[in-house]
Enzyme design. Structure first.
Site, PDB file in Angstrom:
ATOM      1  N   LYS A   1       0.882  -1.157   0.000  1.00 31.41           N
ATOM      2  CA  LYS A   1       0.000   0.000   0.000  1.00 31.41           C
ATOM      3  C   LYS A   1       0.930   1.219   0.000  1.00 31.41           C
ATOM      4  O   LYS A   1       1.488   1.583   1.022  1.00 31.41           O
ATOM      5  CB  LYS A   1      -0.916   0.002   1.223  1.00 31.41           C
ATOM      6  CG  LYS A   1      -1.974   1.123   1.205  1.00 31.41           C
ATOM      7  CD  LYS A   1      -1.407   2.377   1.815  1.00 31.41           C
ATOM      8  CE  LYS A   1      -2.350   3.547   1.675  1.00 31.41           C
ATOM      9  NZ  LYS A   1      -1.791   4.722   1.019  1.00 31.41           N
TER      10      LYS A   1
ATOM     11  N   SER B   1      -0.281   7.886  -1.690  1.00 37.87           N
ATOM     12  CA  SER B   1      -1.254   8.181  -2.736  1.00 37.87           C
ATOM     13  C   SER B   1      -0.706   9.068  -3.845  1.00 37.87           C
ATOM     14  O   SER B   1      -1.309   9.147  -4.920  1.00 37.87           O
ATOM     15  CB  SER B   1      -2.493   8.838  -2.123  1.00 37.87           C
ATOM     16  OG  SER B   1      -2.143  10.037  -1.452  1.00 37.87           O
TER      17      SER B   1
ATOM     18  N   GLU C   1       8.996   2.432  11.256  1.00 36.67           N
ATOM     19  CA  GLU C   1      10.065   3.421  11.121  1.00 36.67           C
ATOM     20  C   GLU C   1       9.377   4.758  10.939  1.00 36.67           C
ATOM     21  O   GLU C   1       8.736   5.011   9.924  1.00 36.67           O
ATOM     22  CB  GLU C   1      10.963   3.073   9.937  1.00 36.67           C
ATOM     23  CG  GLU C   1      12.263   3.863   9.941  1.00 36.67           C
ATOM     24  CD  GLU C   1      12.181   5.131   9.117  1.00 36.67           C
ATOM     25  OE1 GLU C   1      11.897   6.191   9.724  1.00 36.67           O
ATOM     26  OE2 GLU C   1      12.390   5.072   7.905  1.00 36.67           O
TER      27      GLU C   1
ATOM     28  N   CYS D   1      13.872  10.996   6.435  1.00 32.44           N
ATOM     29  CA  CYS D   1      13.752  10.821   7.882  1.00 32.44           C
ATOM     30  C   CYS D   1      15.113  10.781   8.551  1.00 32.44           C
ATOM     31  O   CYS D   1      15.241  11.153   9.714  1.00 32.44           O
ATOM     32  CB  CYS D   1      12.948   9.569   8.217  1.00 32.44           C
ATOM     33  SG  CYS D   1      13.202   8.187   7.136  1.00 32.44           S
TER      34      CYS D   1
END
Length: 468
Positions: free
Chosen positions: A162, A165, A236, A270
């Site tokens: 998934k 978007s 994470e 990140c």
């Protein structure tokens, strides 16, 4: 095959121009159900497939990536604005990850024999669990997925993706890599669905585990749903990584690497360096060098070969970075360079440096997902460590010193999932990757990553001739 016909489209914007991209059809509930059934059926045969065959197919997938590098790089650049040079490097790194697990899977998956009693054979066997759902972010749309897929597929699990978007074409392209490489149908499947559909997939009995890279709120939601269903998860969740410059550091190298570490992927990483913690003895010189390095970076069209910093991936993300900068200035911070969105089409924010940042200002205590750095002055090594640890996040860190023993000592005192001495924080398939505190739990990559979603099964074989 997907069966849905009438589906809403995922709407996307080219971040470099602000123009709309063609929508990508979203999968409906019937599609998702069919994919879960297909994954369950595929696992039965895939988990029994010889390891040598799974390794061979991983190598084939790496070859597909290398053959289609330019195509995939330009797709990333178009969907999320990654500078083209970095996009090509991401495809190559994804291929490296596949090659790494193809090479090392026999070692990582080997039975672990444990001596117990005479006349017994006791060992731990590492066995796959089933379909694993990966909820992945847009910032590294290929690497994030392949660092999940490579260890899990070679170990005998099957993958469900998934993706974010705004990168649905990247998600479908990744599925096509495995198809072209010859993986059996259903071993890796992309679900083009919105975030609101993720929880129902996590809770579905056919999904056996879940991994997420994303925000802290998303991690709490995904981890909570997985925990309620007693399913293992790896999270994470980002970081506010310190970049510690001690009084004996090579300042030219620290400033140059520091600018790269803060603006890698246009600051949308990140593990980017975000809080620069500098010893007072070298503060002025480092700041001068660092600002000069940040100002030398080329901000522009991500398709241009000379661009260092491209657009932010979405307009709301650029606005959020600017809000954090503005709030920090209102709290007392000083802008040394940058600090305003660029007056041009697209979502461009310049490399920005702030000093005099209060610790409770956004740039002092929040994750900043854009090319804005906070520079702090400290009077000692102990104060540097204290400030570095003054965060709810603990993903990575970087320490700069010419004394390597000192660097290792300081590294051991910093609270994070990884510390790099005289190097920027990075992910590497040979090393475990993950965080502590609100940066999440569990590890990806290396031996630890491949075992995250395996059954560590204890087996005891007793020779009855040795029983009394």
């Amino acid at each position: 095959m997907w069966v849905g016909v009438e589906r809403r489209g995922m709407h996307r914007i080219d971040p470099a121009t602000g123009d709309a991209l063609e929508p990508v059809a979203e999968h409906d509930a019937e599609d998702v159900d069919a994919a879960l059934d297909e994954a369950t059926a595929a696992f039965e045969s895939w988990s029994d497939t010889r390891l040598e065959e799974r390794r061979r197919l991983l190598t084939e997938a790496a070859d597909v990536l290398r053959d289609r590098t330019e195509e995939f790089a330009r797709l990333m650049t178009r969907e999320m604005g990654k500078p083209i040079e970095g996009a090509r490097a991401e495809v190559e790194k994804s291929a490296w990850g596949l090659d790494h697990y193809a090479e090392h899977a026999p070692e990582y998956l080997a039975d672990e024999h444990i001596g117990t009693e005479a006349g017994t054979k006791s060992f731990v066997s590492y066995e796959p669990l089933g379909p694993v759902l990966a909820v992945m972010p847009w910032n590294y749309p290929f690497w994030q997925v392949f660092r999940f897929a490579a260890p899990n597929l070679v170990a005998g699990n099957v993958g469900l993706l998934k993706h974010a978007s705004n990168v649905p074409e990247c998600a479908l392209a990744i599925e096509s890599v495995f198809e072209e490489a010859g993986f059996p149908e259903g071993v890796f499947r992309t679900l083009v669905v919105g975030s609101e559909r993720a929880e129902e997939v996590i809770r579905d009995d056919r999904v056996r585990a879940v991994t997420l890279t994303g925000s802290e709120p998303a991690g709490r939601a995904v981890g909570g749903a997985a925990g309620e269903e007693l399913k293992p998860s790896v999270l994470e969740l980002g970081g506010s990584d310190p970049f510690v410059v001690l009084d004996d550091a090579d300042l030219a190298a620290a400033a140059s690497v520091g600018a790269s570490a803060r603006t890698l992927n246009s600051g949308q990483s990140c593990i980017a360096a975000k809080r620069f913690v500098v010893h007072t003895d070298v503060y002025d010189e480092f700041l001068e060098r660092f600002v000069a390095e940040m100002e030398s970076l080329v901000v522009g069209d991500p398709t241009d070969e000379g661009t260092d910093v491209g657009p932010q991936a979405r307009e709301d993300l650029m606005a959020e970075v600017h809000e954090q900068v503005t709030a920090s200035v209102e709290a007392g911070a000083t802008v040394e360079t940058g600090g305003e969105p660029l007056d041009r089409d697209g979502f461009f924010y310049p490399p920005t440096v702030l000093t005099d940042v209060p610790r409770d200002a956004p740039l002092g205590c929040e994750e900043v997902f854009g090319p804005a750095a906070a520079v702090f002055e400290v009077e000692s090594e102990a104060a540097a460590v204290e400030l570095a640890n003054d965060s709810d996040l603990g993903l990575g860190a970087s320490v700069w010193t010419e004394d390597l023993e000192r660097g290792e000592r300081v590294a051991r005192r910093i609270e994070s999932g990884g510390v790099f001495v005289n190097e920027l924080t990075k992910s590497d398939p040979r090393l475990p990757f993950g965080g502590i505190k609100d940066s999440g739990y569990g590890r990806e990559l290396a031996r630890q990553g491949i075992r995250a979603f395996l059954n560590e099964k204890t087996v005891w074989v007793q020779d009855t001739d040795d029983q009394p």
